[in-house]
Design a protein around this motif. Structure first.
Motif, PDB file in Angstrom:
ATOM      1  N   SER A 109     -13.256  34.883  40.710  1.00  0.00           N
ATOM      2  CA  SER A 109     -13.408  35.917  39.684  1.00  0.00           C
ATOM      3  C   SER A 109     -12.949  37.283  40.176  1.00  0.00           C
ATOM      4  O   SER A 109     -12.288  38.022  39.441  1.00  0.00           O
ATOM      5  CB  SER A 109     -14.865  35.981  39.233  1.00  0.00           C
ATOM      6  OG  SER A 109     -15.727  36.273  40.316  1.00  0.00           O
ATOM      7  N   GLY A 113      -9.679  38.798  38.618  1.00  0.00           N
ATOM      8  CA  GLY A 113     -10.051  39.958  37.817  1.00  0.00           C
ATOM      9  C   GLY A 113      -9.366  41.224  38.285  1.00  0.00           C
ATOM     10  O   GLY A 113      -8.923  42.047  37.477  1.00  0.00           O
ATOM     11  N   VAL A 132      -5.799  41.353  27.546  1.00  0.00           N
ATOM     12  CA  VAL A 132      -6.787  41.398  28.629  1.00  0.00           C
ATOM     13  C   VAL A 132      -8.077  42.050  28.151  1.00  0.00           C
ATOM     14  O   VAL A 132      -9.181  41.578  28.456  1.00  0.00           O
ATOM     15  CB  VAL A 132      -6.209  42.146  29.845  1.00  0.00           C
ATOM     16  CG1 VAL A 132      -7.294  42.400  30.891  1.00  0.00           C
ATOM     17  CG2 VAL A 132      -5.073  41.339  30.470  1.00  0.00           C
ATOM     18  N   THR A 133      -7.967  43.139  27.395  1.00  0.00           N
ATOM     19  CA  THR A 133      -9.159  43.828  26.887  1.00  0.00           C
ATOM     20  C   THR A 133      -9.962  42.921  25.972  1.00  0.00           C
ATOM     21  O   THR A 133     -11.192  42.834  26.085  1.00  0.00           O
ATOM     22  CB  THR A 133      -8.750  45.106  26.142  1.00  0.00           C
ATOM     23  OG1 THR A 133      -8.012  45.961  27.026  1.00  0.00           O
ATOM     24  CG2 THR A 133      -9.972  45.849  25.638  1.00  0.00           C
ATOM     25  N   GLY A 135      -9.854  39.577  25.876  1.00  0.00           N
ATOM     26  CA  GLY A 135     -10.389  38.463  26.662  1.00  0.00           C
ATOM     27  C   GLY A 135     -11.572  38.871  27.509  1.00  0.00           C
ATOM     28  O   GLY A 135     -12.529  38.097  27.653  1.00  0.00           O
ATOM     29  N   ALA A 136     -11.543  40.092  28.061  1.00  0.00           N
ATOM     30  CA  ALA A 136     -12.663  40.565  28.871  1.00  0.00           C
ATOM     31  C   ALA A 136     -13.913  40.756  28.018  1.00  0.00           C
ATOM     32  O   ALA A 136     -15.022  40.402  28.433  1.00  0.00           O
ATOM     33  CB  ALA A 136     -12.289  41.869  29.571  1.00  0.00           C
ATOM     34  N   GLY A 139     -15.222  37.269  27.213  1.00  0.00           N
ATOM     35  CA  GLY A 139     -15.819  36.622  28.373  1.00  0.00           C
ATOM     36  C   GLY A 139     -17.166  37.210  28.755  1.00  0.00           C
ATOM     37  O   GLY A 139     -18.041  36.495  29.266  1.00  0.00           O
ATOM     38  N   MET A 140     -17.368  38.507  28.507  1.00  0.00           N
ATOM     39  CA  MET A 140     -18.640  39.144  28.840  1.00  0.00           C
ATOM     40  C   MET A 140     -19.723  38.858  27.813  1.00  0.00           C
ATOM     41  O   MET A 140     -20.915  38.946  28.121  1.00  0.00           O
ATOM     42  CB  MET A 140     -18.445  40.658  28.978  1.00  0.00           C
ATOM     43  CG  MET A 140     -17.601  41.059  30.172  1.00  0.00           C
ATOM     44  SD  MET A 140     -17.270  42.845  30.236  1.00  0.00           S
ATOM     45  CE  MET A 140     -18.943  43.475  30.393  1.00  0.00           C
ATOM     46  N   LEU A 192     -16.363  33.048  34.548  1.00  0.00           N
ATOM     47  CA  LEU A 192     -15.789  33.755  33.413  1.00  0.00           C
ATOM     48  C   LEU A 192     -16.389  35.144  33.226  1.00  0.00           C
ATOM     49  O   LEU A 192     -15.663  36.134  33.066  1.00  0.00           O
ATOM     50  CB  LEU A 192     -15.958  32.940  32.132  1.00  0.00           C
ATOM     51  CG  LEU A 192     -15.389  33.593  30.870  1.00  0.00           C
ATOM     52  CD1 LEU A 192     -13.896  33.827  31.013  1.00  0.00           C
ATOM     53  CD2 LEU A 192     -15.687  32.744  29.628  1.00  0.00           C
ATOM     54  N   SER A 196     -14.384  38.675  33.827  1.00  0.00           N
ATOM     55  CA  SER A 196     -14.182  39.627  32.735  1.00  0.00           C
ATOM     56  C   SER A 196     -14.678  41.010  33.125  1.00  0.00           C
ATOM     57  O   SER A 196     -14.046  42.024  32.809  1.00  0.00           O
ATOM     58  CB  SER A 196     -14.913  39.132  31.476  1.00  0.00           C
ATOM     59  OG  SER A 196     -14.476  37.844  31.101  1.00  0.00           O
ATOM     60  N   ALA A 199     -12.168  42.548  35.659  1.00  0.00           N
ATOM     61  CA  ALA A 199     -10.936  42.949  34.980  1.00  0.00           C
ATOM     62  C   ALA A 199     -11.151  44.210  34.160  1.00  0.00           C
ATOM     63  O   ALA A 199     -10.304  45.127  34.158  1.00  0.00           O
ATOM     64  CB  ALA A 199     -10.442  41.812  34.092  1.00  0.00           C
ATOM     65  N   ARG A 200     -12.272  44.284  33.468  1.00  0.00           N
ATOM     66  CA  ARG A 200     -12.554  45.451  32.619  1.00  0.00           C
ATOM     67  C   ARG A 200     -12.720  46.718  33.459  1.00  0.00           C
ATOM     68  O   ARG A 200     -12.139  47.762  33.139  1.00  0.00           O
ATOM     69  CB  ARG A 200     -13.813  45.183  31.796  1.00  0.00           C
ATOM     70  CG  ARG A 200     -14.219  46.324  30.869  1.00  0.00           C
ATOM     71  CD  ARG A 200     -15.368  45.887  29.981  1.00  0.00           C
ATOM     72  NE  ARG A 200     -15.831  46.973  29.133  1.00  0.00           N
ATOM     73  CZ  ARG A 200     -16.806  47.820  29.446  1.00  0.00           C
ATOM     74  NH1 ARG A 200     -17.424  47.688  30.611  1.00  0.00           N
ATOM     75  NH2 ARG A 200     -17.152  48.794  28.642  1.00  0.00           N
TER      76      ARG A 200
END
Length: 321
Positions: A109, A113, A132-133, A135-136, A139-140, A192, A196, A199-200
């Motif tokens: 992750s 991420g 990406v935004t 998906g993040a 996922g959260m 996941l 997320s 990445a965020r």
């Protein structure tokens, strides 16, 4: 630095003492006990002998002092539900599994991420950034047990290419002693949410630092965008990321009851819940100690990393200017 770390370690010992006192008091304040007759009544004499054996017939304050005396000798007692072993041996056996899945989740992750967040920030406001935004955020918000259900349904039921549960079953080893297909689905389901989050926060931190004066100076010197992000922006973005992501590590290393239950993983997370239901006092106390210690050490390492990443940051040592 050494005096700061020593002071933090002393404060951690105080925190562990307070946590142990609160946990011990709360366990005994709740009505009932570990040897209450639920399915079968015990003779009064037999129950009295059991309570005397484990010291539960003594006042609560004396029980606490006796317990802490054993803890100082690294003796966490014998679990009530499995008296043939010790708490330390039982935790070592189950935590080995939980730490294994936790470390794989952290590596997957955090690395993915970080890479995805940097790409989203580099191509800000592009379709990749929007993807990406979205998906993040997804996922959260998705619970990990929902993700686990769909992974099992797709890859185990429909496609039948991955096992639906178990842990290191002999028939599922791809590389004996190194990699098993049992690990793939639980690690993906568990990773996941932290992926997320990483990445965020990476995307937000890198975008903010891209607006800094030093970036404009670097561009004026003719440095490429990739060089600016890789050498300068990423390093300056690590401090807020560490602050936000550091607490995720203790959570991942102590296990998830949902993931371990759905994939039939004999880990620490599922065992913590069963110990709570069974009112297994020694197990509950030992597990609380582990969680509190992990949190304390994580915050200490986080604060210490600040000075390594950015020398301008100074730890709060008394007398320092």
């Amino acid at each position: 630095m050494s005096s700061y770390i020593f002071a933090r370690l002393l404060s951690l010992l105080v925190v562990l003492g307070v946590v142990s006192l609160l946990t011990f008091s709360l366990m005994h304040a709740v009505p009932g006990g570990p040897f209450d007759e639920i399915n079968q009544r015990l003779p009064q004499a037999a129950k009295a002998n059991i309570l005397r054996k484990y010291g539960l017939d003594q006042p609560v304050w004396k029980q606490y002092l006796n317990y802490m005396g054993h803890v100082l000798r690294f003796d966490f007692g014998i679990p009530y539900q499995q008296p043939t072993t010790t708490v330390s041996a039982l935790i070592a056996k189950t935590w080995l599994v939980t730490a294994q899945i936790g470390l794989m989740t952290i590596l997957l992750s955090f690395s993915l991420g970080l890479a995805v967040g940097m790409l989203a920030a580099y191509f800000q406001n592009s379709w990749l950034d929007n993807l990406v935004t979205f998906g993040a955020m997804l996922g959260m918000t998705l619970p990990n047990f929902v993700v686990a259900y769909w992974l099992i349904f797709i890859f185990s039921v429909r496609l039948a290419i991955l096992p639906s549960g178990g842990w290191s079953e002999p028939e599922h080893w791809l590389i004996p002693g190194f990699f098993s297909t049992d690990w793939i689905l639980p690690v993906l389901a568990y990773a996941l949410a932290p992926f997320s989050l990483v990445a965020r926060y990476t995307r937000a931190s890198v975008v903010e630092n891209m607006q800094g004066d030093y970036v404009r100076t670097a561009r004026a010197k003719g440095l490429t965008g990739r060089t600016i992000v890789g050498r300068h922006v990423l390093k300056n973005s690590l401090i807020p990321m560490i602050t936000a992501l550091g607490p995720e590590i203790p959570n991942l290393l102590t296990g998830s009851i949902f993931i371990e239950s759905m994939f039939r993983i004999p880990g620490l997370g599922r065992f913590f819940v069963t110990s709570t239901f069974n009112r297994d006092y020694p197990m509950i106390m030992a597990l609380v100690f582990i969680v509190a210690l992990l949190w304390g050490v994580t915050y200490l390492l986080t604060d210490t990393l600040y000075t390594w990443i950015d020398p301008r940051v100074r730890l709060g040592i008394r007398g320092e200017r």
